[in-house]
Design a protein around this motif. Sequence first.
Motif, PDB file in Angstrom:
ATOM      1  N   ASP A 175     -35.608 -46.484   3.190  1.00  9.09           N
ATOM      2  CA  ASP A 175     -35.964 -47.511   2.209  1.00  9.09           C
ATOM      3  C   ASP A 175     -34.817 -48.465   1.932  1.00  9.09           C
ATOM      4  O   ASP A 175     -35.012 -49.524   1.327  1.00  9.09           O
ATOM      5  CB  ASP A 175     -36.408 -46.864   0.898  1.00  9.09           C
ATOM      6  CG  ASP A 175     -37.815 -46.279   0.991  1.00  9.09           C
ATOM      7  OD1 ASP A 175     -38.593 -46.761   1.842  1.00  9.09           O
ATOM      8  OD2 ASP A 175     -38.117 -45.343   0.225  1.00  9.09           O
ATOM      9  N   ARG A 176     -33.603 -48.122   2.356  1.00 14.59           N
ATOM     10  CA  ARG A 176     -32.455 -48.985   2.123  1.00 14.59           C
ATOM     11  C   ARG A 176     -31.877 -49.581   3.407  1.00 14.59           C
ATOM     12  O   ARG A 176     -31.136 -50.565   3.349  1.00 14.59           O
ATOM     13  CB  ARG A 176     -31.354 -48.212   1.391  1.00 14.59           C
ATOM     14  CG  ARG A 176     -31.779 -47.617   0.062  1.00 14.59           C
ATOM     15  CD  ARG A 176     -30.624 -46.960  -0.644  1.00 14.59           C
ATOM     16  NE  ARG A 176     -29.733 -47.946  -1.244  1.00 14.59           N
ATOM     17  CZ  ARG A 176     -29.881 -48.440  -2.481  1.00 14.59           C
ATOM     18  NH1 ARG A 176     -30.884 -48.027  -3.244  1.00 14.59           N
ATOM     19  NH2 ARG A 176     -29.032 -49.318  -2.949  1.00 14.59           N
ATOM     20  N   LEU A 177     -32.178 -48.988   4.553  1.00 15.10           N
ATOM     21  CA  LEU A 177     -31.579 -49.416   5.817  1.00 15.10           C
ATOM     22  C   LEU A 177     -32.635 -49.948   6.774  1.00 15.10           C
ATOM     23  O   LEU A 177     -33.622 -49.272   7.068  1.00 15.10           O
ATOM     24  CB  LEU A 177     -30.850 -48.240   6.477  1.00 15.10           C
ATOM     25  CG  LEU A 177     -30.293 -48.485   7.884  1.00 15.10           C
ATOM     26  CD1 LEU A 177     -29.189 -49.551   7.854  1.00 15.10           C
ATOM     27  CD2 LEU A 177     -29.783 -47.189   8.496  1.00 15.10           C
ATOM     28  N   THR A 178     -32.419 -51.176   7.273  1.00 11.92           N
ATOM     29  CA  THR A 178     -33.281 -51.771   8.290  1.00 11.92           C
ATOM     30  C   THR A 178     -32.452 -52.097   9.523  1.00 11.92           C
ATOM     31  O   THR A 178     -31.371 -52.685   9.422  1.00 11.92           O
ATOM     32  CB  THR A 178     -33.954 -53.054   7.762  1.00 11.92           C
ATOM     33  OG1 THR A 178     -34.966 -52.694   6.810  1.00 11.92           O
ATOM     34  CG2 THR A 178     -34.619 -53.836   8.886  1.00 11.92           C
ATOM     35  N   LEU A 205     -29.562 -52.169   1.645  1.00 14.29           N
ATOM     36  CA  LEU A 205     -29.847 -52.599   0.282  1.00 14.29           C
ATOM     37  C   LEU A 205     -28.738 -52.108  -0.641  1.00 14.29           C
ATOM     38  O   LEU A 205     -28.617 -50.910  -0.917  1.00 14.29           O
ATOM     39  CB  LEU A 205     -31.202 -52.045  -0.171  1.00 14.29           C
ATOM     40  CG  LEU A 205     -31.685 -52.469  -1.565  1.00 14.29           C
ATOM     41  CD1 LEU A 205     -31.870 -53.987  -1.638  1.00 14.29           C
ATOM     42  CD2 LEU A 205     -32.986 -51.746  -1.921  1.00 14.29           C
ATOM     43  N   LEU A 206     -27.912 -53.032  -1.110  1.00 13.38           N
ATOM     44  CA  LEU A 206     -26.757 -52.677  -1.937  1.00 13.38           C
ATOM     45  C   LEU A 206     -27.138 -52.398  -3.381  1.00 13.38           C
ATOM     46  O   LEU A 206     -26.581 -51.505  -4.021  1.00 13.38           O
ATOM     47  CB  LEU A 206     -25.724 -53.805  -1.893  1.00 13.38           C
ATOM     48  CG  LEU A 206     -25.137 -54.137  -0.520  1.00 13.38           C
ATOM     49  CD1 LEU A 206     -24.263 -55.380  -0.611  1.00 13.38           C
ATOM     50  CD2 LEU A 206     -24.348 -52.964   0.023  1.00 13.38           C
ATOM     51  N   ALA A 207     -28.073 -53.193  -3.922  1.00 15.24           N
ATOM     52  CA  ALA A 207     -28.447 -53.049  -5.327  1.00 15.24           C
ATOM     53  C   ALA A 207     -29.857 -53.569  -5.521  1.00 15.24           C
ATOM     54  O   ALA A 207     -30.305 -54.480  -4.810  1.00 15.24           O
ATOM     55  CB  ALA A 207     -27.467 -53.802  -6.228  1.00 15.24           C
ATOM     56  N   GLU A 208     -30.554 -52.987  -6.488  1.00 19.71           N
ATOM     57  CA  GLU A 208     -31.932 -53.390  -6.774  1.00 19.71           C
ATOM     58  C   GLU A 208     -32.166 -53.334  -8.273  1.00 19.71           C
ATOM     59  O   GLU A 208     -31.897 -52.318  -8.925  1.00 19.71           O
ATOM     60  CB  GLU A 208     -32.918 -52.479  -6.052  1.00 19.71           C
ATOM     61  CG  GLU A 208     -34.371 -52.868  -6.240  1.00 19.71           C
ATOM     62  CD  GLU A 208     -35.297 -52.010  -5.390  1.00 19.71           C
ATOM     63  OE1 GLU A 208     -36.483 -52.368  -5.266  1.00 19.71           O
ATOM     64  OE2 GLU A 208     -34.822 -50.982  -4.849  1.00 19.71           O
ATOM     65  N   LEU A 224     -36.661 -53.537   4.883  1.00 17.35           N
ATOM     66  CA  LEU A 224     -38.059 -53.135   4.835  1.00 17.35           C
ATOM     67  C   LEU A 224     -38.201 -51.735   4.243  1.00 17.35           C
ATOM     68  O   LEU A 224     -37.268 -50.930   4.310  1.00 17.35           O
ATOM     69  CB  LEU A 224     -38.653 -53.132   6.241  1.00 17.35           C
ATOM     70  CG  LEU A 224     -38.666 -54.453   7.014  1.00 17.35           C
ATOM     71  CD1 LEU A 224     -39.118 -54.200   8.445  1.00 17.35           C
ATOM     72  CD2 LEU A 224     -39.577 -55.457   6.342  1.00 17.35           C
ATOM     73  N   PRO A 225     -39.372 -51.401   3.703  1.00 22.04           N
ATOM     74  CA  PRO A 225     -39.626 -50.014   3.312  1.00 22.04           C
ATOM     75  C   PRO A 225     -39.582 -49.089   4.525  1.00 22.04           C
ATOM     76  O   PRO A 225     -39.817 -49.519   5.661  1.00 22.04           O
ATOM     77  CB  PRO A 225     -41.034 -50.076   2.705  1.00 22.04           C
ATOM     78  CG  PRO A 225     -41.211 -51.503   2.289  1.00 22.04           C
ATOM     79  CD  PRO A 225     -40.457 -52.306   3.300  1.00 22.04           C
ATOM     80  N   LYS A 226     -39.293 -47.841   4.299  1.00 20.45           N
ATOM     81  CA  LYS A 226     -39.176 -46.866   5.377  1.00 20.45           C
ATOM     82  C   LYS A 226     -40.457 -46.803   6.213  1.00 20.45           C
ATOM     83  O   LYS A 226     -41.561 -46.746   5.677  1.00 20.45           O
ATOM     84  CB  LYS A 226     -38.867 -45.481   4.800  1.00 20.45           C
ATOM     85  CG  LYS A 226     -38.694 -44.404   5.855  1.00 20.45           C
ATOM     86  CD  LYS A 226     -38.382 -43.054   5.234  1.00 20.45           C
ATOM     87  CE  LYS A 226     -38.235 -41.982   6.299  1.00 20.45           C
ATOM     88  NZ  LYS A 226     -37.904 -40.649   5.716  1.00 20.45           N
ATOM     89  N   GLY A 227     -40.286 -46.820   7.547  1.00 20.77           N
ATOM     90  CA  GLY A 227     -41.403 -46.689   8.458  1.00 20.77           C
ATOM     91  C   GLY A 227     -42.142 -47.976   8.764  1.00 20.77           C
ATOM     92  O   GLY A 227     -43.042 -47.984   9.609  1.00 20.77           O
ATOM     93  N   LEU A 228     -41.766 -49.085   8.123  1.00 18.47           N
ATOM     94  CA  LEU A 228     -42.455 -50.352   8.338  1.00 18.47           C
ATOM     95  C   LEU A 228     -41.848 -51.098   9.524  1.00 18.47           C
ATOM     96  O   LEU A 228     -40.627 -51.159   9.680  1.00 18.47           O
ATOM     97  CB  LEU A 228     -42.362 -51.215   7.087  1.00 18.47           C
ATOM     98  CG  LEU A 228     -43.546 -52.162   6.808  1.00 18.47           C
ATOM     99  CD1 LEU A 228     -44.829 -51.363   6.621  1.00 18.47           C
ATOM    100  CD2 LEU A 228     -43.278 -52.998   5.579  1.00 18.47           C
TER     101      LEU A 228
END
Length: 335
Positions: A111-114, A144-147, A63-67
């Motif tokens: 933004d990368r870690l949930t 998130l490894l790659a985007e 998820l995006p940060k803070g969501l």
Amino acid sequence: MDESSLQSRLRFALRPQHGRPRHWPIFIAAAVAAAAGNVHAQAGADEQDVNFTGPLVSSAPPLPKGLLNIEPYLINTQVTGRYDADGNRRDSAGVSDDWQIAVPIQYGATDRLTLAVTLNASYAPTQGGRRLTIGDTRVSASWLLAEGSGPHKTKLTGSVRQNLTTGQHDRLEVRRVPGPTGSGANSTTLALDGQAYFLPRSNLRGRAGLAFRIPGAHAGLRGESAYATPASFEGSAELGHGMVANLGAEYSINARWVLASDVVYEYEDSTRIRGRGTAGVVDQTLPSSWRVSVAPAAEYHWSGSAGVIFGALVSLDGRNSAAIVSPQVAVNLVF
């Protein structure tokens, strides 16, 4: 089923035990919970053109940060038969249906870690009626490894999922529970999931995932258990590896309605049971099992942050596993 899974356990509990399946529906709760966090997707120039809640099984990227995302599932599991050691389907009679509740909760730490936790419970029949019983809990972290930056908006995610033994797995002859609701093993699962968008409006979303449970997790056993041990037994079970592979797709008809489906392959390696019973030393191996299922579903969205998905997981083929039909519904809420 995940975050339960695959997602309680990403439990790969497939074998029938004591004339009914080991309480494998908790796997469904975990597996569908792995799909939590499927926030709406923007497509093209108009953000309102496409909304996605996510297929029933396939996992979402971080998820995006803070969501914050909460997606409670209600699951009814009906055992219609079993697949024997030769893969032949045999009908089962007199097997009660079970209801499960799975509540996956996810939070975007960055933004990368949930970070996520999935709570599970079963509401199943007993001699005195139905009883609500807590199942295993799963905690997980997804990175998130790659985007990709192109039109397909590809994302690749790696996850670690830990099963916590909060459910009931043994001494079933003295517990007031309808059956096992946990595996008794603190198992660890590693997963890799991908996502991409297709078509000119990006209104077709595809997902693929592979989850692998690390072998060697142990469950202490006393009495009747999820591993078909008798009341006199005392010992342990050593789990082999397990695997779940899935392929999912969603097609957005308009901003409100989406059609979705998953194809799921589950595999459970052999489990070794060792201990003592009235007959003396026990050292036996439960055979491996597998099952292939499909999970068609439909989604309806009230807005970009609230939607519902409803469908069913239906087994198509297998070996040493239950044949099932599992209708389910989930409400996806993003804060």
